[in-house]
Write a protein that holds these residues in place. Sequence first.
Motif, PDB file in Angstrom:
ATOM      1  N   ILE B 271      -2.228  12.992 -36.656  1.00 39.95           N
ATOM      2  CA  ILE B 271      -2.660  12.920 -35.261  1.00 39.95           C
ATOM      3  C   ILE B 271      -1.498  12.607 -34.332  1.00 39.95           C
ATOM      4  O   ILE B 271      -1.264  13.296 -33.341  1.00 39.95           O
ATOM      5  N   VAL B 272      -0.747  11.584 -34.672  1.00 38.94           N
ATOM      6  CA  VAL B 272       0.244  11.097 -33.721  1.00 38.94           C
ATOM      7  C   VAL B 272       1.435  12.051 -33.600  1.00 38.94           C
ATOM      8  O   VAL B 272       1.900  12.313 -32.498  1.00 38.94           O
ATOM      9  N   TYR B 273       1.886  12.587 -34.717  1.00 34.46           N
ATOM     10  CA  TYR B 273       3.096  13.404 -34.640  1.00 34.46           C
ATOM     11  C   TYR B 273       2.919  14.665 -33.783  1.00 34.46           C
ATOM     12  O   TYR B 273       3.709  14.898 -32.874  1.00 34.46           O
ATOM     13  N   PRO B 274       1.848  15.467 -34.033  1.00 37.35           N
ATOM     14  CA  PRO B 274       1.662  16.639 -33.170  1.00 37.35           C
ATOM     15  C   PRO B 274       1.473  16.273 -31.701  1.00 37.35           C
ATOM     16  O   PRO B 274       1.993  16.955 -30.822  1.00 37.35           O
ATOM     17  N   ILE B 275       0.755  15.186 -31.434  1.00 31.03           N
ATOM     18  CA  ILE B 275       0.547  14.794 -30.042  1.00 31.03           C
ATOM     19  C   ILE B 275       1.873  14.400 -29.410  1.00 31.03           C
ATOM     20  O   ILE B 275       2.178  14.757 -28.277  1.00 31.03           O
ATOM     21  N   PHE B 276       2.667  13.697 -30.203  1.00 27.77           N
ATOM     22  CA  PHE B 276       4.005  13.320 -29.746  1.00 27.77           C
ATOM     23  C   PHE B 276       4.796  14.571 -29.374  1.00 27.77           C
ATOM     24  O   PHE B 276       5.395  14.658 -28.295  1.00 27.77           O
ATOM     25  N   ARG B 277       4.786  15.578 -30.254  1.00 27.08           N
ATOM     26  CA  ARG B 277       5.516  16.819 -29.994  1.00 27.08           C
ATOM     27  C   ARG B 277       4.953  17.520 -28.765  1.00 27.08           C
ATOM     28  O   ARG B 277       5.680  17.961 -27.885  1.00 27.08           O
TER      29      ARG B 277
END
Lengths: 294, 286
Positions: B271-277
């Motif tokens: 969840i966090v990594y794609p949103i971060f990107r």
Amino acid sequence: MSQTHSMTQSNQVNSKEKQKKNAIQLIIEIFAVIVCSIFFLVPFYFIIVNAMKNSADAAQLSIAWPTEFRIWENIVEVIQARDYMLLTAFFNSTVITVVSIVILIFVGSMAAFVLHRRVSKLSKTLSGLFLAGLMIPPAVVPTIWVLEQFGIFKSFTGIILVEAAIQIPFTILLYTGFIAAIPKEIDEAAIIDGTGGLQLFTKIIFPMLKPVHSTVIILNAVTIFNDFVHPLYFFPGSENATVQLTLYNFMSMFNTDWNLLFANVLLITIPPFILFLFFSEKIVSGMAAGAVKG
Amino acid sequence: MKSNKIYSYWLLLPALLIYALLFLYPTVVSFFFGFTRWTLTEWEWIGFENFRMFFEEPSLMIGFKNTFIFAFLTAGLKVVVGIFLAVILTSKLKTKRFVRSTIFFPVLVSTIAVGITFSVLMHPSEGLINVVLGMIGIDGPDWLGNPNLAIYSVALVDVWKGLGIATVILIAGMMSIPNDYYEAIQIDGGNKWNAFVHITLPLSRPAINTVVMLALIGGLRTFDLVWAMTGGGPGFSSDLIASIIYKQYQAGFYGLSTAGNVLLFLIVAIIVYPIFRFLNRKEVDL
């Protein structure tokens, strides 16, 4: 110039409108203070007022003014409960907080210094690894397993090292932000003078980090002192109580002494409140800066 | 880089040692022990059995749903309310110091203390919240006793406690916007709403992103507030993955608990990594 001129002109023309504006402004001010007090101060008022009540009054769970003031008696009773468990807990929490912060200051600032200054693939990878710690949830049982391998589960050493390990990423983040602002020329001058890396750090860089040291101390102090989860997992046992766990002294399924419970809440909130009184600007800017750079 | 030598890795070693031993290593071995039946001294490989349990047992499955609800709801509310507050607190308000301090203080109070206090304030009949609601004729719900509502009530308290940090970050973001932009839009005849939509919102994007990220990461990992307020109850209705990890650990199911940790790790990463990107890409587009 012309702007100020036109402003004075409009002031004369619209003095009535300005009065109206002031009135609206005043209403907004009052409204903001009231709404904010209702939402954010009433819960604290509730804690304080109930900490002063006797057991029967507090059982009403209301914000009514106490019929009998027992704040002092309540505090004494809270401190004496379970064979002075609160004092043990304050001692334990203070030791854990102070020692892990001392470790974090030295270890964190040295690491941030190398991570920022050294230009290499490895140091980039390591930076990434440290930053990942801001996101990854700690693995609970495997950590206990590791602590047991070293024979430091349920010990001060164990919980202190775990707290340090968990706060290292954020601490490095704070230090890196500040070290980035120290010009590299300072390093170069020192190198020309024949200063070694360790000396450069201890004699020149470390003293320059004073403002971040205090941010690191305050923010970590609040986090570690308020920490409930990690002592629960890694520092269990009744003689190992930390302040957050003492709250459960007065709660039971059948009969909770609410006045004592809230007196306890009051007591353990004093340390962070004092920090807030003296360092609120520092805390706010530290949290905002650390977060924005992340 | 010749000067690299002076920045010796020896200075890095103590931090790395502590961090690797007590954080990275446990994380890595969790990917092994999650597949075992484990007593801390002995383990038995059981393949995906633990993970199958997580997806089949309703009492474990509910943790996923609640964790998502909790993380996204708190992140959303913190951003929206935080922006509203930050706009007010960057205006000419004379009392803004008072308001800001009051909103911020709960950040420094222990989560357990906040949780206990609010579980009293949310008492269905005698709690202050329902008493006040009753005065204006509203029959307040059983905030923590209603299984459909409990997780939302806890989320609201999390917003109450964490709003201060979100607001402070957003204020810092808005303060860094140069005044020229606002003057320009004023000259173009734009009103305050235009200024908010076309200047404040897009230019405080980095701060908004930070708040979203922090709130999501925090929300996905939360455990203590739920533990203090509902203990995961009534039944399992407000359990989060993190509270299930604790319950399974307490029950002595170390392998199952560790599998929960692995799942939480994967969820945070997914969840966090794609949103971060995604959030950072948008920033570049501006």
